[in-house]
Structures are given as C-alpha cells and as structure tokens.
Motif scaffolding. Structure first.
Motif, mmCIF file in Angstrom:
data_model
loop_
_atom_site.group_PDB
_atom_site.id
_atom_site.type_symbol
_atom_site.label_atom_id
_atom_site.label_comp_id
_atom_site.label_asym_id
_atom_site.label_seq_id
_atom_site.Cartn_x
_atom_site.Cartn_y
_atom_site.Cartn_z
ATOM 1 N N ASN A 69 17.487 15.015 -25.308
ATOM 2 C CA ASN A 69 17.856 15.986 -24.268
ATOM 3 C C ASN A 69 19.145 15.580 -23.564
ATOM 4 O O ASN A 69 20.026 16.414 -23.300
ATOM 5 C CB ASN A 69 16.728 16.115 -23.250
ATOM 6 C CG ASN A 69 15.551 16.911 -23.793
ATOM 7 O OD1 ASN A 69 15.637 17.495 -24.862
ATOM 8 N ND2 ASN A 69 14.450 16.923 -23.055
ATOM 9 N N GLU A 70 19.234 14.278 -23.207
ATOM 10 C CA GLU A 70 20.405 13.800 -22.488
ATOM 11 C C GLU A 70 21.663 13.958 -23.330
ATOM 12 O O GLU A 70 22.737 14.294 -22.823
ATOM 13 C CB GLU A 70 20.207 12.331 -22.101
ATOM 14 C CG GLU A 70 21.313 11.734 -21.248
ATOM 15 C CD GLU A 70 21.381 12.387 -19.873
ATOM 16 O OE1 GLU A 70 22.486 12.471 -19.316
ATOM 17 O OE2 GLU A 70 20.324 12.836 -19.368
ATOM 18 N N ALA A 71 21.519 13.728 -24.652
ATOM 19 C CA ALA A 71 22.683 13.788 -25.532
ATOM 20 C C ALA A 71 23.127 15.222 -25.821
ATOM 21 O O ALA A 71 24.285 15.450 -26.195
ATOM 22 C CB ALA A 71 22.369 13.062 -26.847
ATOM 23 N N ASN A 72 22.215 16.193 -25.645
ATOM 24 C CA ASN A 72 22.534 17.563 -26.076
ATOM 25 C C ASN A 72 22.701 18.573 -24.949
ATOM 26 O O ASN A 72 23.197 19.679 -25.176
ATOM 27 C CB ASN A 72 21.440 18.064 -27.029
ATOM 28 C CG ASN A 72 21.503 17.383 -28.382
ATOM 29 O OD1 ASN A 72 22.274 17.778 -29.248
ATOM 30 N ND2 ASN A 72 20.687 16.343 -28.564
ATOM 31 N N HIS A 73 22.267 18.224 -23.719
ATOM 32 C CA HIS A 73 22.307 19.258 -22.694
ATOM 33 C C HIS A 73 23.738 19.688 -22.351
ATOM 34 O O HIS A 73 23.999 20.855 -22.049
ATOM 35 C CB HIS A 73 21.556 18.795 -21.438
ATOM 36 C CG HIS A 73 22.365 17.947 -20.520
ATOM 37 N ND1 HIS A 73 22.546 16.594 -20.730
ATOM 38 C CD2 HIS A 73 23.053 18.259 -19.391
ATOM 39 C CE1 HIS A 73 23.295 16.120 -19.753
ATOM 40 N NE2 HIS A 73 23.620 17.090 -18.936
ATOM 41 N N ASN A 74 24.694 18.720 -22.395
ATOM 42 C CA ASN A 74 26.084 19.071 -22.093
ATOM 43 C C ASN A 74 26.667 20.018 -23.145
ATOM 44 O O ASN A 74 27.504 20.875 -22.837
ATOM 45 C CB ASN A 74 26.938 17.812 -22.000
ATOM 46 C CG ASN A 74 26.747 17.100 -20.668
ATOM 47 O OD1 ASN A 74 26.513 17.745 -19.654
ATOM 48 N ND2 ASN A 74 26.826 15.787 -20.669
ATOM 49 N N LEU A 75 26.221 19.845 -24.414
ATOM 50 C CA LEU A 75 26.743 20.703 -25.475
ATOM 51 C C LEU A 75 26.375 22.158 -25.222
ATOM 52 O O LEU A 75 27.173 23.077 -25.465
ATOM 53 C CB LEU A 75 26.182 20.243 -26.828
ATOM 54 C CG LEU A 75 26.513 18.805 -27.245
ATOM 55 C CD1 LEU A 75 25.868 18.478 -28.576
ATOM 56 C CD2 LEU A 75 28.025 18.610 -27.330
ATOM 57 N N ILE A 76 25.144 22.366 -24.733
ATOM 58 C CA ILE A 76 24.699 23.742 -24.468
ATOM 59 C C ILE A 76 25.248 24.238 -23.130
ATOM 60 O O ILE A 76 25.713 25.372 -22.998
ATOM 61 C CB ILE A 76 23.164 23.805 -24.489
ATOM 62 C CG1 ILE A 76 22.659 23.446 -25.894
ATOM 63 C CG2 ILE A 76 22.662 25.175 -24.080
ATOM 64 C CD1 ILE A 76 21.157 23.370 -26.002
ATOM 65 N N GLU A 77 25.190 23.360 -22.132
ATOM 66 C CA GLU A 77 25.604 23.750 -20.789
ATOM 67 C C GLU A 77 27.075 24.148 -20.757
ATOM 68 O O GLU A 77 27.473 25.093 -20.065
ATOM 69 C CB GLU A 77 25.335 22.593 -19.829
ATOM 70 C CG GLU A 77 25.262 22.994 -18.377
ATOM 71 C CD GLU A 77 24.703 21.881 -17.527
ATOM 72 O OE1 GLU A 77 25.426 20.888 -17.315
ATOM 73 O OE2 GLU A 77 23.542 21.984 -17.109
ATOM 74 N N ASN A 78 27.909 23.418 -21.526
ATOM 75 C CA ASN A 78 29.349 23.690 -21.556
ATOM 76 C C ASN A 78 29.739 24.613 -22.712
ATOM 77 O O ASN A 78 30.921 24.768 -23.012
ATOM 78 C CB ASN A 78 30.130 22.383 -21.649
ATOM 79 C CG ASN A 78 29.890 21.504 -20.433
ATOM 80 O OD1 ASN A 78 29.833 21.994 -19.309
ATOM 81 N ND2 ASN A 78 29.741 20.205 -20.641
ATOM 82 N N GLN A 79 28.699 25.180 -23.390
ATOM 83 C CA GLN A 79 28.902 26.140 -24.479
ATOM 84 C C GLN A 79 29.746 25.570 -25.613
ATOM 85 O O GLN A 79 30.488 26.286 -26.304
ATOM 86 C CB GLN A 79 29.541 27.433 -23.939
ATOM 87 C CG GLN A 79 28.651 28.162 -22.940
ATOM 88 C CD GLN A 79 29.247 29.469 -22.469
ATOM 89 O OE1 GLN A 79 30.388 29.786 -22.780
ATOM 90 N NE2 GLN A 79 28.455 30.249 -21.735
ATOM 91 N N ILE A 80 29.639 24.232 -25.776
ATOM 92 C CA ILE A 80 30.287 23.612 -26.949
ATOM 93 C C ILE A 80 29.562 24.067 -28.213
ATOM 94 O O ILE A 80 30.169 24.288 -29.263
ATOM 95 C CB ILE A 80 30.279 22.085 -26.809
ATOM 96 C CG1 ILE A 80 31.098 21.684 -25.571
ATOM 97 C CG2 ILE A 80 30.812 21.409 -28.051
ATOM 98 C CD1 ILE A 80 31.046 20.221 -25.249
ATOM 99 N N VAL A 81 28.224 24.181 -28.117
ATOM 100 C CA VAL A 81 27.435 24.772 -29.200
ATOM 101 C C VAL A 81 27.246 26.252 -28.875
ATOM 102 O O VAL A 81 26.751 26.596 -27.789
ATOM 103 C CB VAL A 81 26.065 24.064 -29.323
ATOM 104 C CG1 VAL A 81 25.203 24.788 -30.351
ATOM 105 C CG2 VAL A 81 26.263 22.616 -29.704
ATOM 106 N N ARG A 82 27.603 27.116 -29.763
ATOM 107 C CA ARG A 82 27.508 28.560 -29.527
ATOM 108 C C ARG A 82 26.147 29.051 -29.989
ATOM 109 O O ARG A 82 25.938 29.417 -31.151
ATOM 110 C CB ARG A 82 28.636 29.277 -30.263
ATOM 111 C CG ARG A 82 30.035 28.922 -29.732
ATOM 112 C CD ARG A 82 31.131 29.551 -30.554
ATOM 113 N NE ARG A 82 31.170 29.002 -31.918
ATOM 114 C CZ ARG A 82 32.015 29.406 -32.851
ATOM 115 N NH1 ARG A 82 32.892 30.363 -32.576
ATOM 116 N NH2 ARG A 82 31.978 28.865 -34.054
#
Length: 677
Positions: A69-82
């Motif tokens: 969760n810690e490693a992936n939340h920024n990817l979703i929160e900052n829309q790095i992962v679409r």
C-alpha cells in the motif's frame, strides 16, 4: 587425662558430623536451587525465543500488505497509474500481485467512491486473475485470466452484485482517514479468515477511494506450528479484547461455518485448555504477562505478549511444559542422598581411628601449658612428630623460653626502651621545627620577591600595550608581532607572580582575609575569556565559551577571576594546535545554590595515579611535558586554595591522551570562618 581426651573427642566428633551434614545439605540445596533456576531460565529463554520468533514472523507477514500500500498509494493518488485506462489498469494490478512471489497476498484492489472496483487476485491454483466491477459489468464482479502481456484474457467467473463501499476494509479506512487494518472477516470466496490493509486515497482533500491489500490468516497457523514444534509447546493468537481466535498451533479451526454463509468465531473459552484460559483471564484483570500454572502432572510456563498495529490489537500466548526438562531428576536426588549417607558413615569411621593418634600430642601440650601457667617456667612440651602439632609444640617451647628470659630481665628492658623513645621524640621535635621555619622563610621570600617583581612587570606591560595601540607611533607588521610576543611573555610572567602572591596570602595563618562582595560570575567569565584570546590565538587553539545567566555569589572578585584564568591557561597550554577548549558557566541548585565553572580540553590528559598530586605546590608532570609547556606548578595549587577558601569544591576527570575536564562549584553564600571574612 582420659576424661579430657574423651570430652575433646566427643566435641570434635559432634562438630565433625554437624559440619558434614550441613555441608551436604548446603551443597544439595545449592545444586537443587541452581538446577531449579536453570530450568526456569531455560524455559524463560524458550518463551522469549518463541514469542520473538512469532513476533518476527507476524511482523514480516503483516508488513507485506503495508509495504504494498505504501509503495503504490502515491502512484494512484498522483495519477501516475491511469486507472481509468483499461489496459494500463490491468497491467498495473497484475504486476503488483505478480511481484509478491511468496504468496502472502491473496488479492490487491482499489475501490472508488463511485462503487467501481478493480484489482487482481490469486485463484486456488495460485494463478493471477484480473478483477473488474463497474457500470459496464452491471455491478457484478468479473474475474479474467491474464495473457502474456498481463492484460485481460478469457472470462473465468462472474459473481453476483458486489459493492466495495459496504466492506469493512473500505469503511474503516474511510472512517479513520489513514492507513489501517480492517477487522477480521470471513473471505467471501475462500473458506478462511482474512484481514485487509486499507489505504485511503485523496485528491485535493476529497476521498477518491480506498486501496486494499488482502491476506488470508491460515498462513499464521503454519508459522505457529513451525515455531513451537521443537519446544513441545502450544501457541495461540487471539484478539485481546474479545478473546476470539486469530491463529493456533494445534491445527484446530478458528471459526465455524453457519447457514446463510455466516460464521461463528471461536474464542479462547472454546479451546478446552484451563491453564491458557486462566492466564488470559488474569491478564485481562491484572495485566500480568508471565504465569506458572500447575496441572495434574506438570507445570506450564505461560507468557502473553501484546501485538499491535493500526486496527489490530492481538495477544500472543505461548505455553511451555516443564516436564521435558525435569524427567529423572527425582531419582537422581534420591541417589545423591543415599551416596551422601554412605560418605558420612565412612567419614565417621575414619574420624574414630584418626582422632586418638592426632589428639595425643595435643593433650601433652595442654598439660605443659597448665604447669607453665601455674609458675613452673621450666616446663616444656614433648614433640612427638614433625607435623603441625609438632611445630605448635616447638613454638610453645620457644615462647616459654622467651618469656622466661623476659620475666627475668623485664625492668631493665623497660628503662632502656623508655630512654630510646625520649631521644627519638626530641629529634622529631627539632626536625619539625626546622622544617616549619624553612617553609615559612621560603613562603616569605617568594611573597616578597613576587611583590617586588609585579611593579616593573606592570610598567613593561603598560608601555607594550601603548606601543601596540599606536599611541607612541605607528608600527609595521614585524614590530607588531614583536610587541605581541612581549605582551604574551609579560602576561605569562605576571600570572606566575600573581599565583605566588595569592598562594602566599592563602597559606598564611591568621593573616589572610577575603575581600567579599557580590560577584557576577557570568560577566566576569566573559571578561576572562576575552583576556585569554591572545594566548589562545598564539597557540592556535579555539576557545569556545558558553555562559549562562547566573545569580550573584558572595566572593572575592579577583580570586574568582584567578581561578578562571589559571584553569584556562592550563587548558590552552596543554592543547595541541587546532584543538578546542570549552569554557562553560552555569547555575546549579544541587546540593545548594551556586555556580559551576567547567573547563574542558582535549590535550595530553592526566594519569589517574597523578590526579591527586596535581594540586600540590610546584608539582609538574615532567615526564609528559615538553620544554615549551613547562611552568611553575603553582596554577592548580592556587585554584584549589581559592576554591576551598570560598567553601567550594574542584573535581578533575581525565584520561591519559584523551583530555581533561575541571569542574569547580562555588556556593552562592559560602559559610566562611570568621578569621577569613
């Protein structure tokens, strides 16, 4: 004579038997106690090891979803992962789950506030499947196999309507507004208990959805079995407040399936283990963590350990039996007692045979001493053997002979010794008087000489200062350096002269007096630090001054200034180029109100065997000093005299080649003798 021999033999015999019995008893008690302590220590170590192993495995197991969760939340929160691009979303969730090769994670998903639900899971064959639930699936959850490029393959399964927002893991993350573990729940597909690590995702302060990493708890049962199998122990993990089972090492189910896909969680009351239940109840009532519970045939050592994470409040319980470590001990104790009794009987027989031979010369010696005591000074003991008793008899004979001679010549020897003592006493008195006169003459000479030298030194220093300040005329750089050297040498010589004067003043009897006033030690310290800057610059030593506001103290200003100057002068002198000297002033209220002066250097240090000698007049550590560091050996002697005159203390802390720390304490209101005030 025979009556005395029998009495001594009986007393020695009784003492001998008592000593033997006491010895065996003490040894037996010590051995048994040591064994008992060793058993308890071993079991305690086993308990600690088991609990620590369980904690380590739990930490590793539960850290995986937190890390994901810690490693992936920024990817979703900052829309790095679409996430709203189908292909990118499918590859992303599949790759995250694929990266967890050890299989602790069952599924990884993201649910939105709109009710959409996306993610990936592992099926019964440990194969990764893509999950999708949105308007396009009509609210149903679809599971797809994955292709080689980690995108959706064939439809594997479609379940009924599912709303992630109704799940505990979603609701608890939304409520707490931070990463949190969900309550334990029955997995809606697998026949197992599960727990989810939930992470709320925000955008501009508005909740977008919840990231969830889901794990099943059956793995913890296997961890517990691995930890306790070599210790013949049992282990449980329960929820602290409810007592509901989370995991156990016995292989028993932690829940029961009921109708309508409902479950009943088993509690610690259902395990049919009285000691564990009692330990849990005592823990809830008294917060005790270690118990020893007696059973019908054994003792159980039970240890309870808290395990807490955000959303989790669990209790680890381990129970280790004592019997594996105590098998055969009772039989060995009985054998030891029997062997001790046999040894006691043999010792008594040896005693009976040996006492008669041993005591015979003793009785002869007693008879000789009794006759000698009655006035027969010619009586001597017979020497039967050249052993300890024979030596004792010989010593008695020598003593008897010496006493015989002393008694006959006692009066003459007393007179002779008296004359010798009187002669020695007279010689000592003369020597003492000479020493006192010599010391007084030396002190007077030093005081007079120092006083006569101070005036010309003051004149030289004053003219040199005027030259330096350019009052007589401008100087070039060479002349300025020469004047600096003259001032430096004059200051050093002035310090030596003033030390001599102060030492003479403080050493005089009924002639010295302190000129007392209220002294601001903080201001005085700043003045002294500024005056020592020339010396520190010449030595290339950095002087670091830390001065706190302190209360006024009753003291003689010049004397306190002398203490600071001498300590700083020594610290700078014994420091190397580039070293630091720390000068600190602070207040204290323990044991009484006062001021603390600290001077710390990183120089050559003082050996421990010489730390008491450095306060003696004219003492120098000659074997540790170079020629340029030599001095008169008066600085610390003057410091100690001044500090003691003000009812203070001085302490030295030093290690050879590691520097020195001097700590001076001066009371605010010293209790001075009337003759010093």
């Amino acid at each position: 004579m025979e009556k005395k021999r029998g009495s001594i033999r009986d007393i020695i015999g009784i003492l001998f038997i008592v000593i033997i019995i006491c010895t065996f008893s003490i040894i037996g008690y010590v051995v048994f106690s040591s064994w008992k302590v060793s058993v308890n220590n071993i079991i305690a170590e086993m308990e600690n090891d088991a609990n620590q192993d369980i904690l380590n495995k739990m930490e590793k197991f539960l850290s995986v979803p937190l890390y994901i969760n810690e490693a992936n939340h920024n990817l979703i929160e900052n829309q790095i992962v679409r996430l709203y691009t189908k292909k990118d979303r499918e590859i992303y969730f599949a790759e995250v789950l694929k990266a967890n090769n050890e299989g602790e994670v069952y599924s990884f998903s993201f649910g939105t506030e709109d009710g959409d639900y996306y993610g990936a899971r592992r099926n019964e064959k440990n194969q990764i499947e893509i999950m999708e639930n949105n308007v396009g699936t009509n609210g149903n959850t679809r599971y797809y196999s994955i292709s080689k490029d980690l995108t959706v393959g064939e439809l594997v399964e479609e379940t009924g309507r599912f709303d992630c927002r109704t799940r505990d893991w979603y609701k608890v993350a939304k409520e707490k507004q931070k990463p949190v573990f969900s309550p334990i729940y029955k997995h809606f597909v697998m026949d197992d208990l599960a727990v989810s690590a939930a992470y709320p995702i925000y955008k501009n302060g508005i909740l977008q959805g919840v990231l969830g990493t889901h794990i099943i708890l059956s793995n913890i049962n296997n961890y517990l079995k691995d930890v306790v199998k070599d210790k013949q122990a049992t282990a449980f993990i329960v929820e602290k407040n409810s007592g509901e089972l989370v995991a156990n090492s016995l292989g028993m189910a932690n829940f029961e399936n009921l109708a309508d896909n409902q479950i009943k969680r088993k509690t610690i009351q259902d395990i049919n283990n009285r000691p564990i239940i009692e330990a849990y109840q005592n823990y809830r009532q008294k917060s005790e963590t270690n118990f020893i519970v007696n059973t019908n045939s054994d003792k159980l050592h039970i240890k309870l350990t808290d395990y807490q994470k955000e959303g989790l409040d669990w209790l680890i319980i381990t129970a280790i039996p004592e019997s594996p470590l105590t098998v055969g001990i009772n039989q060995k104790i009985i054998i030891s007692i029997v062997l001790s009794m046999i040894a006691l009987i043999i010792a008594i027989l040896i005693y009976i045979k040996s006492t008669e031979k041993v005591l015979k010369p003793i009785y002869n010696l007693i008879d000789a001493t009794e006759k000698f005591a009655k006035g027969d000074f010619s009586q001597r003991a017979m020497i039967f053997r050249n052993d300890e008793i024979g030596k004792l008899s010989s010593a008695f004979n020598n003593m008897a002979e010496e006493l015989y001679l002393l008694i006959n010549n006692l009066e003459e020897k007393v007179r002779e010794r008296t004359r010798e003592l009187e002669k020695i006493n007279n010689e000592l008195k003369v020597s003492k008087l000479k020493a006192e006169n010599a010391n007084r003459a030396k002190s007077d000479f030093l005081a007079n000489m120092s006083h006569d030298m101070k005036t010309p030194l003051t004149i030289v220093s004053a003219f040199s200062q005027e030259l330096k300040e350019g009052k007589i005329g401008n100087l070039n750089d060479v002349q300025k350096a020469t004047i600096e050297n003259i001032l430096f040498g004059t200051n050093q010589l002035t310090t030596i002269v003033e030390n001599l004067l102060d030492l003479s003043k403080l050493s005089a009897e009924a002639r010295s007096s302190l000129i007392l006033n209220e002294v601001d030690v903080s201001s005085l310290a700043v003045e002294v630090a500024n005056s020592m800057s020339l010396i520190s610059r010449c030595k290339q030593v950095r002087l670091i001054t830390t001065v706190a506001d302190t209360d006024l103290i009753v003291a003689e200003t010049r004397m306190i200034k002398r203490v600071m100057q001498n300590l700083l002068h020594n610290a700078i002198k014994f420091s190397k180029n580039g070293d630091e000297v720390h000068f600190t002033i602070s207040s204290t209220h323990d044991p009484v109100d006062g001021v603390v002066i600290e001077v710390i250097d990183h120089g050559i240090g003082i050996p421990k065997d010489m730390q008491e000698l450095i306060f003696n007049r004219f003492f120098q550590l000659e074997n540790m000093l170079q020629n340029e560091q030599s001095g008169t050996g008066l600085g610390l002697a003057v410091v100690k005299k001044i500090v003691e005159a003000h009812c203070g203390t001085i302490t030295v802390i030093s290690e050879n080649e590691k520097g020195t720390k001097f700590v001076v304490f001066l009371p605010t209101f010293p209790k001075l003798d009337e003759e010093l005030v």
